[in-house]
Design an enzyme around this catalytic site. Structure first.
Site, PDB file in Angstrom:
ATOM      1  N   MET A 176      54.835  96.211  41.655  1.00  0.00           N
ATOM      2  CA  MET A 176      55.300  97.557  41.315  1.00  0.00           C
ATOM      3  C   MET A 176      55.860  97.616  39.892  1.00  0.00           C
ATOM      4  SD  MET A 176      56.750  98.978  44.894  1.00  0.00           S
ATOM      5  CE  MET A 176      56.287 100.647  44.443  1.00  0.00           C
ATOM      6  N   ALA A 177      55.655  96.533  39.148  1.00  0.00           N
ATOM      7  CA  ALA A 177      55.984  96.483  37.714  1.00  0.00           C
ATOM      8  C   ALA A 177      57.476  96.627  37.412  1.00  0.00           C
ATOM      9  CB  ALA A 177      55.168  97.521  36.938  1.00  0.00           C
ATOM     10  N   VAL A 192      61.016  93.130  43.526  1.00  0.00           N
ATOM     11  CA  VAL A 192      60.713  92.133  42.496  1.00  0.00           C
ATOM     12  C   VAL A 192      59.455  91.344  42.875  1.00  0.00           C
ATOM     13  CG1 VAL A 192      61.583  90.050  41.328  1.00  0.00           C
ATOM     14  CG2 VAL A 192      63.132  91.942  41.834  1.00  0.00           C
ATOM     15  N   ASP A 252      51.816  96.779  31.556  1.00  0.00           N
ATOM     16  CA  ASP A 252      52.276  97.958  32.301  1.00  0.00           C
ATOM     17  C   ASP A 252      53.422  98.682  31.601  1.00  0.00           C
ATOM     18  OD1 ASP A 252      50.539  97.341  34.382  1.00  0.00           O
ATOM     19  OD2 ASP A 252      52.052  96.247  35.523  1.00  0.00           O
ATOM     20  N   LYS A 272      55.817 101.729  39.600  1.00  0.00           N
ATOM     21  CA  LYS A 272      54.462 102.303  39.618  1.00  0.00           C
ATOM     22  C   LYS A 272      53.691 101.806  40.827  1.00  0.00           C
ATOM     23  CE  LYS A 272      52.075  98.370  38.415  1.00  0.00           C
ATOM     24  NZ  LYS A 272      51.202  97.612  39.280  1.00  0.00           N
ATOM     25  N   GLY A 301      59.752  94.393  36.421  1.00  0.00           N
ATOM     26  CA  GLY A 301      60.180  93.771  35.165  1.00  0.00           C
ATOM     27  C   GLY A 301      59.726  94.603  33.972  1.00  0.00           C
TER      28      GLY A 301
HETATM   29  P1  ATP Z   1      53.504  93.449  37.712  1.00  0.00           P
HETATM   30  O1  ATP Z   1      53.104  94.442  38.747  1.00  0.00           O
HETATM   31  O2  ATP Z   1      53.895  94.054  36.374  1.00  0.00           O
HETATM   32  O3  ATP Z   1      52.577  92.280  37.551  1.00  0.00           O
HETATM   33  P2  ATP Z   1      55.499  92.654  39.558  1.00  0.00           P
HETATM   34  O4  ATP Z   1      56.011  93.978  39.947  1.00  0.00           O
HETATM   35  O5  ATP Z   1      54.569  91.977  40.515  1.00  0.00           O
HETATM   36  O6  ATP Z   1      54.852  92.753  38.143  1.00  0.00           O
HETATM   37  P3  ATP Z   1      58.064  91.894  38.571  1.00  0.00           P
HETATM   38  O7  ATP Z   1      59.025  92.529  39.516  1.00  0.00           O
HETATM   39  O8  ATP Z   1      57.875  92.529  37.257  1.00  0.00           O
HETATM   40  O9  ATP Z   1      56.665  91.679  39.289  1.00  0.00           O
HETATM   41  O10 ATP Z   1      58.491  90.357  38.423  1.00  0.00           O
HETATM   42  C1  ATP Z   1      57.621  89.409  37.865  1.00  0.00           C
HETATM   43  C2  ATP Z   1      58.435  88.222  37.397  1.00  0.00           C
HETATM   44  O11 ATP Z   1      59.218  88.613  36.274  1.00  0.00           O
HETATM   45  C3  ATP Z   1      59.407  87.683  38.445  1.00  0.00           C
HETATM   46  O12 ATP Z   1      59.198  86.302  38.531  1.00  0.00           O
HETATM   47  C4  ATP Z   1      60.777  87.974  37.892  1.00  0.00           C
HETATM   48  O13 ATP Z   1      61.684  86.941  38.158  1.00  0.00           O
HETATM   49  C5  ATP Z   1      60.540  88.100  36.385  1.00  0.00           C
HETATM   50  N1  ATP Z   1      61.447  89.051  35.690  1.00  0.00           N
HETATM   51  C6  ATP Z   1      61.958  88.924  34.480  1.00  0.00           C
HETATM   52  N2  ATP Z   1      62.759  89.960  34.172  1.00  0.00           N
HETATM   53  C7  ATP Z   1      62.741  90.772  35.210  1.00  0.00           C
HETATM   54  C8  ATP Z   1      63.380  91.999  35.484  1.00  0.00           C
HETATM   55  N3  ATP Z   1      64.175  92.609  34.605  1.00  0.00           N
HETATM   56  N4  ATP Z   1      63.120  92.567  36.661  1.00  0.00           N
HETATM   57  C9  ATP Z   1      62.278  91.979  37.530  1.00  0.00           C
HETATM   58  N5  ATP Z   1      61.687  90.801  37.338  1.00  0.00           N
HETATM   59  C10 ATP Z   1      61.905  90.194  36.183  1.00  0.00           C
END
Ligand code: ATP
Length: 314
Positions: free
Chosen positions: A108-109, A104, A145, A18, A111
């Site tokens: 972009m959500a 990661v 999210d 997203k 996880g």
């Molecule tokens: P958001 O925008 O929802 O706050 P984000 O996109 O900034 O999240 P994510 O990629 O969701 O961040 O990763 C956040 C944390 O979750 C990381 O430290 C990662 O190691 C952990 N995590 C746990 N499971 C997953 C997964 N399946 N995929 C990605 N990250 C994961």
């Protein structure tokens, strides 16, 4: 994207990333979350989450960002699958393979996307027949999210982002995402936002989505949408990572219709006029050396969906 082999009988779900077209952050609530008003758009960077029955819980990570996610019980896909198993009393364990193409810790959500995919995959594998409301309730308990990644498209999010309402929108939008090597922690960015507001004596009321953004989506006009992109977390992301401001300004100078930090960052999202304009912008940004990892995508796209099993020859 590398695709690892799938176990026999596996269910695969494809799920998008997203971008927040607008993110307004209100006051911190008593439960520690901030009141949010946001408009999400699902974009065509995808993870594939495959699950199959196995004799223990296992995560296999593959794809572009495989080395950046946990492969133990902290993985959000595992947490989602275990939640379904507990709630519906399913005494089975799963091998979960994640082909990780969503950046990661990039805002972009990714996880949350994997958690949403795991919910849909478990529902299918175990034949639970969950309805939209049951899935949405499980999703909201896993993260703010997660409900949006089930539905995809464009949607308004309120509460802490988990309460969704449809938005009127037309058209397809073309994006360039400038991805950083190292992520930003979402809690740290919110804490920095609070710190800056306190330092500057900024008091905020209930967050509201702007009329300009809603009108831009209704019209499908990318120039209007580019001008309306907004993120209240941007000052905090710029404060923690000053080079992001330079990157955003460079993208706009190179012809993007608008540039904004996605969610809590550090990914910077640039809206362009067309697919060709997105290609041109990627070339310019790559040459500037401000960012090495550039991804193009379009939005909106649909949310988590089971990938039909390829038919073998009869
Ligand atoms: P958001 O925008 O929802 O706050 P984000 O996109 O900034 O999240 P994510 O990629 O969701 O961040 O990763 C956040 C944390 O979750 C990381 O430290 C990662 O190691 C952990 N995590 C746990 N499971 C997953 C997964 N399946 N995929 C990605 N990250 C994961």
């Amino acid at each position: 994207m590398t695709v690892a082999p799938t176990l026999p009988g596996a269910v695969t779900v494809r799920v998008p990333a997203k971008v927040n077209l607008e993110l307004r952050v209100g006051p911190r609530r008593p439960d520690g979350f901030h009141a949010l008003a946001t408009v999400y758009q699902a974009v065509s960077l995808h993870d594939d989450v495959s699950i199959a029955r196995w004799d223990d819980w296992q995560v296999v990570a593959a794809g572009t960002y495989a080395d950046r996610i946990p492969t133990d019980g902290d993985n959000l896909a595992v947490r989602a699958a275990r939640l379904v198993a507990e709630r519906w009393d399913v005494d089975e364990r799963l091998s979960i393979r994640i082909d990780k193409d969503i950046p990661v810790a990039g805002g972009m959500a990714g996880g949350s996307a994997d958690a949403a995919a795991a919910l849909v995959a478990c529902d299918q594998l175990w034949g639970l027949g969950l309805d939209r409301d049951e899935l949405a309730e499980l999703a909201a308990s896993l993260g703010s999210d997660v409900p949006f990644l089930l539905t995809g498209g464009n949607a308004m999010g309120s509460g802490r982002g988990e309460q969704l309402a449809p938005v009127l929108a037309r058209g397809t939008f073309h994006w360039v995402f400038a991805v950083s090597d190292t992520g930003l922690s979402t809690p740290e960015v919110y804490a920095e936002c609070d710190r800056l507001r306190e330092r500057d004596g900024v008091r905020v009321g209930e967050p509201q989505i702007s009329a300009e953004l809603m009108a831009a989506l209704r019209s499908g006009d990318p120039a209007a949408l580019g001008a309306a992109l907004h993120n209240d977390l941007e000052p905090a992301a710029f404060s923690l990572r000053p080079q992001l401001r330079e990157l955003r300004d460079a993208g706009v100078e190179f012809g993007a219709l608008g540039g904004v930090v996605s969610g809590s960052g550090p990914t910077v999202a640039f809206l362009t006029e067309s697919h060709e304009a997105a290609l041109d912008l990627s070339v310019s940004l790559a040459a500037s050396a401000l960012c090495r990892d550039l991804r193009r995508a379009r939005g909106p796209v649909h949310g988590a969906q089971v990938v039909p099993v390829a038919r073998t020859a009869d």
